[in-house]
Design a protein around this motif. Structure first.
Motif, PDB file in Angstrom:
ATOM      1  N   GLN A   1       1.049  -5.212 -37.063  1.00 27.52           N
ATOM      2  CA  GLN A   1       1.356  -6.429 -36.302  1.00 27.52           C
ATOM      3  C   GLN A   1       2.668  -7.037 -36.782  1.00 27.52           C
ATOM      4  OE1 GLN A   1      -0.459  -7.366 -33.686  1.00 27.52           O
ATOM      5  NE2 GLN A   1       0.959  -9.026 -33.261  1.00 27.52           N
ATOM      6  N   HIS A   2       2.883  -7.037 -38.092  1.00 30.15           N
ATOM      7  CA  HIS A   2       4.126  -7.561 -38.665  1.00 30.15           C
ATOM      8  C   HIS A   2       5.325  -6.761 -38.162  1.00 30.15           C
ATOM      9  CE1 HIS A   2       6.855  -9.328 -41.620  1.00 30.15           C
ATOM     10  NE2 HIS A   2       7.284  -8.092 -41.830  1.00 30.15           N
TER      11      HIS A   2
ATOM     12  N   LYS B   1       5.550  -4.994 -35.351  1.00 32.73           N
ATOM     13  CA  LYS B   1       5.742  -5.283 -33.918  1.00 32.73           C
ATOM     14  C   LYS B   1       6.443  -6.624 -33.706  1.00 32.73           C
ATOM     15  CE  LYS B   1       1.672  -2.782 -32.317  1.00 32.73           C
ATOM     16  NZ  LYS B   1       0.328  -2.928 -31.724  1.00 32.73           N
ATOM     17  N   GLU B   2       6.072  -7.619 -34.482  1.00 34.90           N
ATOM     18  CA  GLU B   2       6.598  -8.962 -34.275  1.00 34.90           C
ATOM     19  C   GLU B   2       7.965  -9.195 -34.928  1.00 34.90           C
ATOM     20  OE1 GLU B   2       3.584 -11.580 -35.765  1.00 34.90           O
ATOM     21  OE2 GLU B   2       2.222 -11.158 -34.088  1.00 34.90           O
ATOM     22  N   ASN B   3       8.289  -8.461 -35.978  1.00 31.81           N
ATOM     23  CA  ASN B   3       9.484  -8.780 -36.757  1.00 31.81           C
ATOM     24  C   ASN B   3      10.614  -7.762 -36.691  1.00 31.81           C
ATOM     25  OD1 ASN B   3       8.807 -11.361 -38.297  1.00 31.81           O
ATOM     26  ND2 ASN B   3       6.995 -10.108 -38.608  1.00 31.81           N
ATOM     27  N   TYR B   4      10.384  -6.573 -36.125  1.00 28.04           N
ATOM     28  CA  TYR B   4      11.478  -5.606 -36.054  1.00 28.04           C
ATOM     29  C   TYR B   4      12.373  -5.957 -34.880  1.00 28.04           C
ATOM     30  CZ  TYR B   4      14.231  -1.388 -35.860  1.00 28.04           C
ATOM     31  OH  TYR B   4      15.288  -0.515 -35.848  1.00 28.04           O
ATOM     32  N   LYS B   5      13.651  -6.120 -35.151  1.00 27.30           N
ATOM     33  CA  LYS B   5      14.643  -6.432 -34.121  1.00 27.30           C
ATOM     34  C   LYS B   5      15.495  -5.191 -33.887  1.00 27.30           C
ATOM     35  CE  LYS B   5      13.380 -10.740 -34.214  1.00 27.30           C
ATOM     36  NZ  LYS B   5      12.276 -11.091 -33.393  1.00 27.30           N
TER      37      LYS B   5
ATOM     38  N   ASN C   1      -2.566  -5.726 -40.142  1.00 24.73           N
ATOM     39  CA  ASN C   1      -1.586  -6.799 -40.311  1.00 24.73           C
ATOM     40  C   ASN C   1      -0.180  -6.253 -40.505  1.00 24.73           C
ATOM     41  OD1 ASN C   1      -2.876  -9.475 -40.182  1.00 24.73           O
ATOM     42  ND2 ASN C   1      -4.174  -8.618 -41.766  1.00 24.73           N
TER      43      ASN C   1
ATOM     44  N   LYS D   1      10.535  -9.507 -44.818  1.00 19.01           N
ATOM     45  CA  LYS D   1       9.830 -10.673 -44.259  1.00 19.01           C
ATOM     46  C   LYS D   1       8.321 -10.613 -44.480  1.00 19.01           C
ATOM     47  CE  LYS D   1      13.187 -11.537 -40.604  1.00 19.01           C
ATOM     48  NZ  LYS D   1      13.385 -11.559 -39.142  1.00 19.01           N
TER      49      LYS D   1
END
Length: 136
Positions: free
Chosen positions: A57-58, A60-64, A54, A112
């Motif tokens: 996955q977090h 990958k999805e939340n790093y800008k 998790n 986040k």
């Protein structure tokens, strides 16, 4: 009769101060510890593996990825020191890296992370520290 009453009171008092997750065997004291649990991993057989999956996955999805003046993505490394406190909230202690923009983006991404079930030590919630090296 007095002796039985005294022994019974001592036994009752000692049971009142017993801690859950603490085992005393002679001179050895064992304290049970458990890591924080990511939301949704409560029923998982391998909570550590679920936590790691998790977390990845977090990321990958939340790093800008930040951009430079030319509009290209900036890549680099950052090491994040964080703790999950007694309430299950992530607290960023430090972010170290070569580029300030990467550090800011990494810190924003870590903040986040959702609130989770806190780690336990001796049956009581405790703060757990982590250090995460990232190549972004």
């Amino acid at each position: 009769m007095k002796k039985i009453l005294v022994v019974l009171l001592l036994f009752t008092a000692s049971m009142g101060f017993a801690q859950e997750g603490v085992k005393v065997d002679g001179n050895t004291i064992t304290v049970k510890e458990s890591a924080p649990v990511w939301p949704g991993c409560e029923d998982s057989e391998d909570k550590k593996k679920c936590f790691n999956q998790n977390l990845m996955q977090h990321i990958k999805e939340n790093y800008k990825y930040p951009r430079n003046e030319a509009g290209d993505f900036i890549r680099g490394k950052a090491t994040i020191a964080l703790s999950i406190d007694e309430e299950g909230i992530v607290v960023v202690r430090s972010v170290k890296g070569e580029n300030g923009q990467i550090n800011k983006a990494a810190e924003a991404m870590i903040k986040k992370i959702p609130k989770m079930q806190p780690g336990m030590r001796g049956g009581k919630p405790t703060s757990i520290k982590y250090t995460i090296p990232l190549t972004l």
